[in-house]
Design a protein around this motif. Sequence first.
Motif, PDB file in Angstrom:
ATOM      1  N   LEU A  23       0.920  -1.425  -0.254  1.00 14.21           N
ATOM      2  CA  LEU A  23      -0.031   0.125  -0.068  1.00 14.21           C
ATOM      3  C   LEU A  23       0.734   1.413  -0.055  1.00 14.21           C
ATOM      4  CD1 LEU A  23      -2.988   0.934   0.117  1.00 14.21           C
ATOM      5  CD2 LEU A  23      -2.829   1.046   2.594  1.00 14.21           C
ATOM      6  N   VAL A  24       2.052   1.367   0.744  1.00 18.32           N
ATOM      7  CA  VAL A  24       2.972   2.289   0.932  1.00 18.32           C
ATOM      8  C   VAL A  24       3.430   2.720  -0.537  1.00 18.32           C
ATOM      9  CG1 VAL A  24       4.775   3.316   1.860  1.00 18.32           C
ATOM     10  CG2 VAL A  24       3.189   2.216   3.547  1.00 18.32           C
ATOM     11  N   MET A  25       4.041   1.361  -1.146  1.00 19.32           N
ATOM     12  CA  MET A  25       4.691   1.766  -2.484  1.00 19.32           C
ATOM     13  C   MET A  25       3.825   2.130  -3.365  1.00 19.32           C
ATOM     14  SD  MET A  25       7.804   0.659  -1.914  1.00 19.32           S
ATOM     15  CE  MET A  25       8.564   0.353  -3.487  1.00 19.32           C
ATOM     16  N   VAL A  26       2.761   1.473  -3.474  1.00 23.35           N
ATOM     17  CA  VAL A  26       1.823   2.196  -4.633  1.00 23.35           C
ATOM     18  C   VAL A  26       1.226   3.547  -4.333  1.00 23.35           C
ATOM     19  CG1 VAL A  26      -0.560   1.787  -5.611  1.00 23.35           C
ATOM     20  CG2 VAL A  26       0.667  -0.019  -4.847  1.00 23.35           C
ATOM     21  N   SER A  27       1.067   3.993  -3.176  1.00 19.33           N
ATOM     22  CA  SER A  27       0.758   5.331  -2.880  1.00 19.33           C
ATOM     23  C   SER A  27       2.008   6.128  -3.058  1.00 19.33           C
ATOM     24  CB  SER A  27       0.533   5.582  -1.184  1.00 19.33           C
ATOM     25  OG  SER A  27      -0.540   4.732  -0.804  1.00 19.33           O
ATOM     26  N   GLY A  28       3.197   5.550  -2.968  1.00 19.64           N
ATOM     27  CA  GLY A  28       4.488   6.305  -3.198  1.00 19.64           C
ATOM     28  C   GLY A  28       4.536   6.461  -4.543  1.00 19.64           C
ATOM     29  N   PHE A  29       4.337   5.719  -5.352  1.00 18.01           N
ATOM     30  CA  PHE A  29       4.261   5.829  -6.968  1.00 18.01           C
ATOM     31  C   PHE A  29       3.079   6.935  -7.450  1.00 18.01           C
ATOM     32  CE2 PHE A  29       3.283   3.931 -11.509  1.00 18.01           C
ATOM     33  CZ  PHE A  29       4.529   4.622 -11.882  1.00 18.01           C
ATOM     34  N   LEU A  30       2.292   6.802  -6.641  1.00 15.79           N
ATOM     35  CA  LEU A  30       0.955   7.817  -6.933  1.00 15.79           C
ATOM     36  C   LEU A  30       1.495   9.366  -6.717  1.00 15.79           C
ATOM     37  CD1 LEU A  30      -2.079   8.705  -7.565  1.00 15.79           C
ATOM     38  CD2 LEU A  30      -2.314   8.218  -5.141  1.00 15.79           C
ATOM     39  N   ALA A  31       2.029   9.353  -5.631  1.00 15.35           N
ATOM     40  CA  ALA A  31       2.808  10.436  -5.275  1.00 15.35           C
ATOM     41  C   ALA A  31       3.753  11.136  -6.247  1.00 15.35           C
ATOM     42  CB  ALA A  31       3.387  10.608  -3.880  1.00 15.35           C
ATOM     43  N   VAL A  32       4.636  10.384  -6.846  1.00 12.49           N
ATOM     44  CA  VAL A  32       5.733  10.567  -7.791  1.00 12.49           C
ATOM     45  C   VAL A  32       4.915  10.979  -9.226  1.00 12.49           C
ATOM     46  CG1 VAL A  32       7.511   9.525  -9.366  1.00 12.49           C
ATOM     47  CG2 VAL A  32       7.618   9.140  -6.800  1.00 12.49           C
ATOM     48  N   CYS A  33       3.971  10.386  -9.382  1.00  6.74           N
ATOM     49  CA  CYS A  33       3.221  10.597 -10.825  1.00  6.74           C
ATOM     50  C   CYS A  33       2.319  12.171 -10.572  1.00  6.74           C
ATOM     51  CB  CYS A  33       2.201   9.685 -10.985  1.00  6.74           C
ATOM     52  SG  CYS A  33       2.795   8.074 -11.678  1.00  6.74           S
ATOM     53  N   LEU A  34       2.114  12.245  -9.408  1.00  2.68           N
ATOM     54  CA  LEU A  34       1.476  13.877  -9.117  1.00  2.68           C
ATOM     55  C   LEU A  34       2.506  14.804  -9.149  1.00  2.68           C
ATOM     56  CD1 LEU A  34      -1.331  12.785  -6.445  1.00  2.68           C
ATOM     57  CD2 LEU A  34      -1.547  13.733  -8.729  1.00  2.68           C
ATOM     58  N   ALA A  35       3.650  14.672  -8.481  1.00  2.00           N
ATOM     59  CA  ALA A  35       4.614  15.542  -8.509  1.00  2.00           C
ATOM     60  C   ALA A  35       5.232  15.861 -10.103  1.00  2.00           C
ATOM     61  CB  ALA A  35       5.821  15.035  -7.788  1.00  2.00           C
ATOM     62  N   THR A  36       5.463  14.769 -10.769  1.00  2.00           N
ATOM     63  CA  THR A  36       5.874  14.816 -11.897  1.00  2.00           C
ATOM     64  C   THR A  36       4.991  15.624 -12.963  1.00  2.00           C
ATOM     65  OG1 THR A  36       7.019  12.585 -11.893  1.00  2.00           O
ATOM     66  CG2 THR A  36       7.089  13.718 -14.213  1.00  2.00           C
ATOM     67  N   LEU A  37       3.587  15.398 -13.091  1.00  2.00           N
ATOM     68  CA  LEU A  37       2.489  16.208 -13.624  1.00  2.00           C
ATOM     69  C   LEU A  37       2.584  17.527 -13.291  1.00  2.00           C
ATOM     70  CD1 LEU A  37       0.043  13.391 -14.035  1.00  2.00           C
ATOM     71  CD2 LEU A  37       1.080  14.561 -15.764  1.00  2.00           C
ATOM     72  N   ALA A  38       2.791  17.767 -11.853  1.00  2.00           N
ATOM     73  CA  ALA A  38       2.790  19.258 -11.327  1.00  2.00           C
ATOM     74  C   ALA A  38       3.687  19.993 -12.024  1.00  2.00           C
ATOM     75  CB  ALA A  38       2.822  19.246  -9.894  1.00  2.00           C
ATOM     76  N   TRP A  39       5.057  19.465 -12.222  1.00  2.00           N
ATOM     77  CA  TRP A  39       6.223  20.000 -12.911  1.00  2.00           C
ATOM     78  C   TRP A  39       5.832  20.075 -14.258  1.00  2.00           C
ATOM     79  CZ3 TRP A  39       9.062  17.728 -16.892  1.00  2.00           C
ATOM     80  CH2 TRP A  39      10.093  18.381 -17.244  1.00  2.00           C
ATOM     81  N   MET A  40       5.200  19.258 -15.007  1.00  2.00           N
ATOM     82  CA  MET A  40       4.827  19.579 -16.308  1.00  2.00           C
ATOM     83  C   MET A  40       3.696  20.538 -16.576  1.00  2.00           C
ATOM     84  SD  MET A  40       4.450  15.427 -17.825  1.00  2.00           S
ATOM     85  CE  MET A  40       5.880  14.445 -18.170  1.00  2.00           C
ATOM     86  N   PHE A  41       2.943  20.775 -15.842  1.00  2.00           N
ATOM     87  CA  PHE A  41       2.045  21.828 -15.840  1.00  2.00           C
ATOM     88  C   PHE A  41       2.742  23.217 -15.686  1.00  2.00           C
ATOM     89  CE2 PHE A  41      -1.832  18.666 -15.468  1.00  2.00           C
ATOM     90  CZ  PHE A  41      -2.093  18.835 -16.866  1.00  2.00           C
ATOM     91  N   ARG A  42       3.445  22.939 -14.645  1.00  3.51           N
ATOM     92  CA  ARG A  42       4.068  24.377 -14.233  1.00  3.51           C
ATOM     93  C   ARG A  42       4.838  24.801 -15.338  1.00  3.51           C
ATOM     94  NH1 ARG A  42       5.900  22.618 -10.002  1.00  3.51           N
ATOM     95  NH2 ARG A  42       8.136  22.524 -10.535  1.00  3.51           N
ATOM     96  N   THR A  43       5.802  24.019 -15.976  1.00  2.00           N
ATOM     97  CA  THR A  43       6.628  24.495 -17.030  1.00  2.00           C
ATOM     98  C   THR A  43       6.384  24.473 -18.418  1.00  2.00           C
ATOM     99  OG1 THR A  43       7.515  21.898 -17.011  1.00  2.00           O
ATOM    100  CG2 THR A  43       8.433  23.353 -15.750  1.00  2.00           C
ATOM    101  N   GLY A  44       4.953  23.937 -18.649  1.00  5.83           N
ATOM    102  CA  GLY A  44       4.215  23.804 -19.926  1.00  5.83           C
ATOM    103  C   GLY A  44       5.146  22.778 -20.705  1.00  5.83           C
ATOM    104  N   TYR A  45       5.733  21.773 -20.082  1.00  5.57           N
ATOM    105  CA  TYR A  45       6.394  20.773 -20.897  1.00  5.57           C
ATOM    106  C   TYR A  45       5.530  20.086 -21.946  1.00  5.57           C
ATOM    107  CZ  TYR A  45       9.135  16.542 -21.550  1.00  5.57           C
ATOM    108  OH  TYR A  45       9.732  15.408 -22.061  1.00  5.57           O
ATOM    109  N   LYS A  46       6.118  20.268 -23.251  1.00 14.08           N
ATOM    110  CA  LYS A  46       5.301  19.601 -24.384  1.00 14.08           C
ATOM    111  C   LYS A  46       3.868  19.964 -24.423  1.00 14.08           C
ATOM    112  CE  LYS A  46       8.676  16.381 -25.505  1.00 14.08           C
ATOM    113  NZ  LYS A  46       8.785  14.982 -26.037  1.00 14.08           N
ATOM    114  N   LEU A  47       3.420  20.721 -23.679  1.00 18.40           N
ATOM    115  CA  LEU A  47       2.207  21.168 -23.620  1.00 18.40           C
ATOM    116  C   LEU A  47       1.808  22.751 -24.339  1.00 18.40           C
ATOM    117  CD1 LEU A  47       0.686  19.846 -20.352  1.00 18.40           C
ATOM    118  CD2 LEU A  47       0.068  19.209 -22.548  1.00 18.40           C
ATOM    119  N   LYS A  48       2.639  23.616 -24.033  1.00 18.26           N
ATOM    120  CA  LYS A  48       2.538  24.968 -24.293  1.00 18.26           C
ATOM    121  C   LYS A  48       3.463  25.433 -25.399  1.00 18.26           C
ATOM    122  CE  LYS A  48       0.745  26.175 -19.832  1.00 18.26           C
ATOM    123  NZ  LYS A  48       0.435  27.232 -18.615  1.00 18.26           N
ATOM    124  N   ASN A  49       4.339  24.433 -25.868  1.00 20.58           N
ATOM    125  CA  ASN A  49       5.568  24.681 -26.943  1.00 20.58           C
ATOM    126  C   ASN A  49       5.597  23.517 -27.854  1.00 20.58           C
ATOM    127  OD1 ASN A  49       6.892  22.767 -25.439  1.00 20.58           O
ATOM    128  ND2 ASN A  49       7.459  24.265 -23.927  1.00 20.58           N
TER     129      ASN A  49
END
Length: 253
Positions: A227-253
């Motif tokens: 449960l902890v490992m799956v939750s950790g992977f979920l947190a990593v995905c959320l953090a990565t997507l937050a960075w993608m949205f904040r920088t506009g990575y391959k979305l705004k350019n």
Amino acid sequence: MNFEAIKVIYSAEMARTRRTLLQSVVSPVISTSLYFIVFGTAIGSRIDDIGGVSYGAFITPGLIMLTLLTQCISNGSFGIYFPKFTGTIYEVLSAPIALTEILIGYVGAAATKGLIVGTIILATATFFVDISIAHPFMMILFFVLTAVTFSLFGFMIGVWARDFEQLNLIPMLVVPPLTFLGGSFYSIDMLPPFWQTVSHFNPVLYLVSGFRWSFFQIADVNPMVSLVMVSGFLAVCLATLAWMFRTGYKLKN
């Protein structure tokens, strides 16, 4: 929170599933049923019980997880890649919608599709093997966590992909080996010590093991660790997507 915007994105994605019902629902259910027939019945009848559970029943949680994460990755990645491919993503990004609302709409739809297919497969499994759910709450928790986590992972792939080749690169070359080496069809106790150690670096092992424990109370890894490992992977995905949205990575350019 703009719930109307979330509803529009979610409804549009779910409508696409209804238009491709054979591909989205029928095909994975038929494929998984063949696994039950071949592995659960034909081969399983010649394999000893594992932890007091018949082989056909033992592989049921693994088959459900296999289909669930495959469908969630596919739906999550295609859901965001197609607007990028057609150019309609700029209309979404320029609308008065928060990035979190866009994410909830797309990922919520992808997770819902995966959960629908997974539930149908769970119901189908009862026609082939005798299964029981020892811990329904934990089963639902692992079920939903896996769907959301790998829908987020698929969304990341869709944002990252430059073309259809890249879109299929990870689902075709990375996910299947992780799935088949993650204990879907066996207990990792059957592996040599070296490969048992390697398996513990495979995230799929934890979700399959935890999900299987919720059915039969047997697991390769402590369910709380899973449960902890799956939750950790979920947190990593959320953090990565937050960075993608904040920088506009391959979305705004």
